[in-house]
Motif scaffolding. Structure first.
Motif, PDB file in Angstrom:
ATOM      1  N   GLY A   1       6.075  10.650  22.107  1.00 52.04           N
ATOM      2  CA  GLY A   1       5.122  11.365  21.241  1.00 52.04           C
ATOM      3  C   GLY A   1       5.859  12.478  20.203  1.00 52.04           C
ATOM      4  N   SER A   2       6.518  13.481  20.784  1.00 54.49           N
ATOM      5  CA  SER A   2       7.169  14.294  19.825  1.00 54.49           C
ATOM      6  C   SER A   2       8.434  13.864  18.934  1.00 54.49           C
ATOM      7  CB  SER A   2       7.956  15.465  20.704  1.00 54.49           C
ATOM      8  OG  SER A   2       8.570  14.993  21.919  1.00 54.49           O
TER       9      SER A   2
ATOM     10  N   ALA B   1       6.413  11.812  16.149  1.00 53.55           N
ATOM     11  CA  ALA B   1       5.851  12.686  15.069  1.00 53.55           C
ATOM     12  C   ALA B   1       7.032  13.242  14.224  1.00 53.55           C
ATOM     13  CB  ALA B   1       5.276  13.863  15.667  1.00 53.55           C
TER      14      ALA B   1
ATOM     15  N   MET C   1       7.567  12.478  10.108  1.00 52.20           N
ATOM     16  CA  MET C   1       7.081  13.644   9.253  1.00 52.20           C
ATOM     17  C   MET C   1       8.443  14.042   8.464  1.00 52.20           C
ATOM     18  SD  MET C   1       4.692  15.870  11.616  1.00 52.20           S
ATOM     19  CE  MET C   1       4.159  17.087  10.270  1.00 52.20           C
TER      20      MET C   1
ATOM     21  N   PHE D   1      10.012  20.482  17.819  1.00 51.28           N
ATOM     22  CA  PHE D   1       8.913  19.614  17.918  1.00 51.28           C
ATOM     23  C   PHE D   1       8.793  19.329  19.600  1.00 51.28           C
ATOM     24  CE2 PHE D   1       7.387  17.271  13.870  1.00 51.28           C
ATOM     25  CZ  PHE D   1       7.657  18.180  13.028  1.00 51.28           C
TER      26      PHE D   1
ATOM     27  N   ILE E   1       0.283  20.067  16.292  1.00 48.13           N
ATOM     28  CA  ILE E   1       0.408  18.679  15.554  1.00 48.13           C
ATOM     29  C   ILE E   1      -0.938  17.824  15.738  1.00 48.13           C
ATOM     30  CG2 ILE E   1       1.519  16.539  15.279  1.00 48.13           C
ATOM     31  CD1 ILE E   1       4.248  17.973  15.401  1.00 48.13           C
TER      32      ILE E   1
ATOM     33  N   LEU F   1       0.924  17.952  21.212  1.00 42.37           N
ATOM     34  CA  LEU F   1       2.332  18.317  20.546  1.00 42.37           C
ATOM     35  C   LEU F   1       2.314  19.471  19.703  1.00 42.37           C
ATOM     36  CD1 LEU F   1       3.063  14.736  19.122  1.00 42.37           C
ATOM     37  CD2 LEU F   1       3.977  15.549  21.248  1.00 42.37           C
TER      38      LEU F   1
ATOM     39  N   LEU G   1       0.340  17.204   7.512  1.00 39.31           N
ATOM     40  CA  LEU G   1      -0.638  16.624   8.402  1.00 39.31           C
ATOM     41  C   LEU G   1      -2.000  16.477   7.723  1.00 39.31           C
ATOM     42  CD1 LEU G   1       0.016  18.840  11.430  1.00 39.31           C
ATOM     43  CD2 LEU G   1       0.530  16.552  11.416  1.00 39.31           C
TER      44      LEU G   1
ATOM     45  N   ARG H   1      -1.290  10.677   8.935  1.00 41.02           N
ATOM     46  CA  ARG H   1      -2.422  10.760   9.681  1.00 41.02           C
ATOM     47  C   ARG H   1      -2.562   9.272  10.246  1.00 41.02           C
ATOM     48  NH1 ARG H   1      -5.597  15.357   9.738  1.00 41.02           N
ATOM     49  NH2 ARG H   1      -7.319  14.297  10.779  1.00 41.02           N
TER      50      ARG H   1
ATOM     51  N   LEU I   1       0.443   8.342  12.603  1.00 38.41           N
ATOM     52  CA  LEU I   1       0.300   9.094  13.848  1.00 38.41           C
ATOM     53  C   LEU I   1      -0.694   8.409  14.506  1.00 38.41           C
ATOM     54  CD1 LEU I   1       0.435  12.886  12.745  1.00 38.41           C
ATOM     55  CD2 LEU I   1       2.361  11.541  13.916  1.00 38.41           C
TER      56      LEU I   1
ATOM     57  N   ILE J   1      -1.340   9.211  18.561  1.00 35.04           N
ATOM     58  CA  ILE J   1      -1.285  10.660  18.433  1.00 35.04           C
ATOM     59  C   ILE J   1      -2.363  10.890  17.411  1.00 35.04           C
ATOM     60  CG2 ILE J   1      -0.078  12.811  17.559  1.00 35.04           C
ATOM     61  CD1 ILE J   1       2.563  10.917  17.947  1.00 35.04           C
TER      62      ILE J   1
ATOM     63  N   PRO K   1      -4.410  13.464  15.405  1.00 31.97           N
ATOM     64  CA  PRO K   1      -3.915  14.527  14.457  1.00 31.97           C
ATOM     65  C   PRO K   1      -5.116  15.611  14.704  1.00 31.97           C
ATOM     66  CG  PRO K   1      -3.750  12.775  13.153  1.00 31.97           C
ATOM     67  CD  PRO K   1      -4.508  12.291  14.276  1.00 31.97           C
TER      68      PRO K   1
END
Length: 332
Positions: A52-53, A56, A60, A101, A130, A261, A285, A291, A294, A299, A301
């Motif tokens: 996940g990290s 992200a 980003m 992150f 996040i 996160l 974000l 969004r 993610l 994930i 947001p």
């Protein structure tokens, strides 16, 4: 072992859209032109690619490069349950050019290791929350259970005879399952692996019977019948699994609901630098495209500033410290 990087550069007449630089070890190959003189911002991810990290950070990074007007590189620094990468950021220059992150292991590690050279509160400044990720309980399809209640009943009927697999001791998968064991008073045996792949392979093969994994990581395997999903975390049923009940709905209360996160920088980073990074990341974000991307990767947001992230970290430090102390877990 060489580290792998990907760099993004701000869009300028000199750097056209999509300009980036790939680097492996000490060999750098620019896509179009030489590296601009501005200092590179490094996003350190203490987990492996595809987590996940990492997802992200890579989603980003290109837009963060544009927002800050400087090159951005994502660097995976893994090992020792994330302590290596996190520790590297703690020791980095507090100039805003090295950011972390990190998943919710940030709230767990300090209770697992007694010889850490850093502290999650005293050595880091929170920047941005996040998002969060749901977790699913899955079993081998041959196991004669249909609900999480059935599994708990079976485990109590056969104490010490059922196994659960995790990517390793002290991982969120391990600690949340231990929390579930403490809540339900069931007796299941922990089988730690070196990463998720082995745990999933043996769960499918029947060598272990149960596991808790991030929801999105097991969706395809449950859809194909390789695994059976019994429950998910969350306050309500997820949009991805509307036919699967939550733990709460199944009568199990008190289980930590989400992986999360967050972004941190070294504690001595000037407040104006922290505020600037926070504003830029929160703006990203709010970007509908980010969004959407993610969410497509599981994930959810939940943007929050430094105070929201600090509160979350403080709360979970206490929660996981209790779980770890009660179970006498140590990663050393």
């Amino acid at each position: 072992m060489p580290r792998c990087y990907r760099r993004w550069f701000p869009r300028t007449p000199r750097n056209p859209p999509g300009y980036c630089m790939d680097r492996i070890g000490d060999h750098t190959v620019p896509s179009h032109a030489q590296e601009p003189p501005s200092k590179i911002l490094t996003i350190v991810v203490p987990t492996t690619p595809g987590t996940g990290s990492d997802i992200a950070a890579r989603l980003m990074a290109p837009k963060l490069s544009q927002a800050l007007g400087q090159a951005v590189v994502v660097e995976n620094r893994t090992g020792a349950s994330g302590t290596i990468g996190i520790g590297a950021v703690a020791k980095a220059a507090p100039d805003g050019n090295t950011i972390l992150f990190v998943p919710n292991t940030m709230a767990m590690i300090s209770s697992l290791y007694t010889n850490l050279t850093w502290d999650p509160v005293h050595d880091f400044a929170p920047v941005v929350r996040i998002g969060k990720m749901l977790v699913a309980a899955v079993v081998n399809p041959a196991l004669p259970v249909e609900t999480i209640g059935d599994f708990v009943a079976l485990a109590k009927k056969k104490p010490g005879q059922l196994n659960y697999g995790t990517p390793g001791t002290g991982t969120p998968h391990h600690l949340r399952t231990e929390q579930l064991r403490q809540i339900t008073d069931m007796d299941v045996v922990h089988i730690p692996y070196k990463g998720s792949a082995g745990a999933v392979t043996d769960l499918i093969g029947g060598q272990v019977q149960f596991a808790l994994f991030p929801l999105h990581s097991v969706l395809s395997m449950t859809a194909s019948g390789k695994l059976k999903m019994l429950a998910t975390t969350g306050d309500t049923r997820s949009q991805w699994t509307p036919n699967v009940p939550t733990f709460r709905e199944s009568g199990i209360a008190g289980l930590n609901n989400y992986d999360w996160l967050g972004v941190f920088v070294p504690r001595a980073t000037p407040q104006k630098t922290v505020d600037r990074l926070s504003r830029k990341l929160l703006a990203l974000l709010d970007d509908p495209d980010i969004r959407k991307e993610l969410l497509a990767r599981g994930i959810i947001p939940t943007p929050g500033g430094p105070s929201e992230l600090a509160t979350l970290l403080s709360s979970e430090l206490d929660e996981w410290r209790h779980v770890i102390k009660t179970a006498h877990i140590s990663a050393e």
